[in-house]
Design a protein around this motif. Structure first.
Motif, PDB file in Angstrom:
ATOM      1  N   LEU A 115      -6.834   9.291   2.473  1.00  0.00           N
ATOM      2  CA  LEU A 115      -6.332   8.121   2.812  1.00  0.00           C
ATOM      3  C   LEU A 115      -6.765   6.916   3.148  1.00  0.00           C
ATOM      4  O   LEU A 115      -6.124   5.794   2.927  1.00  0.00           O
ATOM      5  CB  LEU A 115      -5.510   8.611   4.354  1.00  0.00           C
ATOM      6  CG  LEU A 115      -4.467   9.750   4.065  1.00  0.00           C
ATOM      7  CD1 LEU A 115      -4.115  10.286   5.734  1.00  0.00           C
ATOM      8  CD2 LEU A 115      -3.383   9.514   3.443  1.00  0.00           C
ATOM      9  N   GLU A 116      -7.915   6.859   3.895  1.00  0.00           N
ATOM     10  CA  GLU A 116      -8.672   5.722   3.948  1.00  0.00           C
ATOM     11  C   GLU A 116      -9.086   4.990   2.514  1.00  0.00           C
ATOM     12  O   GLU A 116      -8.946   3.659   2.165  1.00  0.00           O
ATOM     13  CB  GLU A 116      -9.891   5.768   4.695  1.00  0.00           C
ATOM     14  CG  GLU A 116      -9.715   5.969   6.254  1.00  0.00           C
ATOM     15  CD  GLU A 116     -10.934   6.425   7.086  1.00  0.00           C
ATOM     16  OE1 GLU A 116     -10.941   5.984   8.134  1.00  0.00           O
ATOM     17  OE2 GLU A 116     -11.817   6.982   6.459  1.00  0.00           O
ATOM     18  N   ALA A 117      -9.723   5.926   1.610  1.00  0.00           N
ATOM     19  CA  ALA A 117     -10.193   5.453   0.489  1.00  0.00           C
ATOM     20  C   ALA A 117      -9.052   4.832  -0.521  1.00  0.00           C
ATOM     21  O   ALA A 117      -9.012   4.078  -1.443  1.00  0.00           O
ATOM     22  CB  ALA A 117     -11.062   6.723  -0.397  1.00  0.00           C
ATOM     23  N   GLY A 118      -7.848   5.751  -0.383  1.00  0.00           N
ATOM     24  CA  GLY A 118      -6.576   5.180  -1.200  1.00  0.00           C
ATOM     25  C   GLY A 118      -5.941   4.200  -0.708  1.00  0.00           C
ATOM     26  O   GLY A 118      -4.894   3.691  -1.179  1.00  0.00           O
ATOM     27  N   GLY A 119      -6.154   3.662   0.505  1.00  0.00           N
ATOM     28  CA  GLY A 119      -5.652   2.553   1.016  1.00  0.00           C
ATOM     29  C   GLY A 119      -4.181   2.859   1.721  1.00  0.00           C
ATOM     30  O   GLY A 119      -3.121   1.839   1.656  1.00  0.00           O
ATOM     31  N   TYR A 120      -3.962   4.065   2.011  1.00  0.00           N
ATOM     32  CA  TYR A 120      -2.556   4.469   2.501  1.00  0.00           C
ATOM     33  C   TYR A 120      -2.173   3.795   3.824  1.00  0.00           C
ATOM     34  O   TYR A 120      -3.145   3.663   4.685  1.00  0.00           O
ATOM     35  CB  TYR A 120      -2.621   6.105   2.495  1.00  0.00           C
ATOM     36  CG  TYR A 120      -2.635   6.646   1.224  1.00  0.00           C
ATOM     37  CD1 TYR A 120      -1.388   7.039   0.649  1.00  0.00           C
ATOM     38  CD2 TYR A 120      -3.652   6.902   0.531  1.00  0.00           C
ATOM     39  CE1 TYR A 120      -1.183   7.941  -0.246  1.00  0.00           C
ATOM     40  CE2 TYR A 120      -3.568   7.537  -0.718  1.00  0.00           C
ATOM     41  CZ  TYR A 120      -2.445   8.091  -1.117  1.00  0.00           C
ATOM     42  OH  TYR A 120      -2.232   8.485  -2.434  1.00  0.00           O
ATOM     43  N   THR A 121      -0.976   3.801   3.912  1.00  0.00           N
ATOM     44  CA  THR A 121      -0.563   3.467   5.347  1.00  0.00           C
ATOM     45  C   THR A 121       0.163   4.779   5.819  1.00  0.00           C
ATOM     46  O   THR A 121       1.044   5.456   4.992  1.00  0.00           O
ATOM     47  CB  THR A 121       0.441   2.325   5.379  1.00  0.00           C
ATOM     48  OG1 THR A 121      -0.125   1.033   5.168  1.00  0.00           O
ATOM     49  CG2 THR A 121       1.427   2.301   6.793  1.00  0.00           C
ATOM     50  N   GLY A 139      -5.097   1.966   4.641  1.00  0.00           N
ATOM     51  CA  GLY A 139      -6.571   2.384   4.691  1.00  0.00           C
ATOM     52  C   GLY A 139      -7.194   2.252   5.734  1.00  0.00           C
ATOM     53  O   GLY A 139      -8.483   2.733   5.818  1.00  0.00           O
ATOM     54  N   PRO A 173       0.764  -1.094   0.050  1.00  0.00           N
ATOM     55  CA  PRO A 173      -0.005   0.037  -0.124  1.00  0.00           C
ATOM     56  C   PRO A 173       0.968   1.263  -0.048  1.00  0.00           C
ATOM     57  O   PRO A 173       2.115   1.214   0.591  1.00  0.00           O
ATOM     58  CB  PRO A 173      -0.825   0.074   1.327  1.00  0.00           C
ATOM     59  CG  PRO A 173      -0.069  -0.811   2.164  1.00  0.00           C
ATOM     60  CD  PRO A 173       0.726  -1.913   1.397  1.00  0.00           C
TER      61      PRO A 173
END
Ligand SMILES: [Zn+2]
Length: 218
Positions: free
Chosen positions: A121-127, A201, A94
């Motif tokens: 950040l949640e929608a993009g699957g970020y750490t 995310g 991610p």
């Protein structure tokens, strides 16, 4: 002694090559959190860091202010999204994001994000990767490394914030790396749970204190 070294606010035509050669000479991996508009101007520096085995993360497009201090809708989304497009093929999966710290210097509080940033950040699957050792290399380029080794020793897993974007401080880096090597540091590119309030995310309970409430930010 687990140590993740991170280099922020680049890439920089002077600072990034200095850091890359110091790391290469010692076989140390690191994570570079890049400013999007600089990355867009110097893709060759991203390529050099990536091909050397380092990770590339997103540190906003303009680095102009913490996202929780955004004054207009759309700011956080653009700051994150444009940067990720500039990172392009060098992005992690991610994707990694580091917020701009709050004043007076890398403070972790509710100014780091706003609701929009959290949603992106949640929608993009970020750490999201925070930090636990801040040597203030950008403020004290000639003596920031004092005490860093001791701070790393006290932590189960140190995440050190340095700045290839401020080359003046990077002259002290080789000696710090040598000291860490001689102490047997386990150099890594992952982050402890205590420094990752959002993983791929998924926001944990620790993210709440990092978000400016909508009513306060609008
Ligand atoms: Zn920064």
């Amino acid at each position: 002694m687990r140590v993740t070294l991170t280099f922020d606010n680049g890439p920089d035509v002077e600072g990034t090559p200095m850091v890359l050669s110091a790391l290469a000479e010692r076989g140390i991996p690191a994570v570079f959190f890049v400013v999007g508009q600089k990355a867009d101007a110097h893709p060759e520096l991203l390529a050099a860091a990536s091909s050397a085995g380092h990770l590339i993360g997103n540190h906003t497009w303009s680095h102009s202010r913490p996202l929780g201090a955004a004054i207009e809708p759309g700011f956080a989304g653009a700051e994150i999204g444009r940067t990720q497009r500039a990172i392009g093929p060098y992005a992690e999966d991610p994707p990694l994001f580091r917020p701009v710290g709050a004043a007076p210097g890398a403070v972790i509080d509710d100014r780091l994000l706003d609701d929009e940033a959290l949603n992106v950040l949640e929608a993009g699957g970020y750490t999201m990767a925070l930090w636990n050792v801040v040597p203030h290399d950008w403020e004290r380029p000639d003596d920031w490394s004092d005490g860093v080794l001791e701070q790393c020793k006290r932590l189960e897993h140190a995440v050190v914030v340095l700045h290839d974007g401020y080359p003046a401080g990077m002259g002290l880096l080789p000696d710090l790396l040598d000291a860490l090597v001689s102490e047997g540091a386990d150099f890594r590119t992952d982050f402890p749970r205590s420094c990752t309030p959002i993983v791929a995310g998924v926001a944990g309970s620790a993210v709440g204190p990092l978000v400016t409430p909508r009513a306060a930010s609008r």
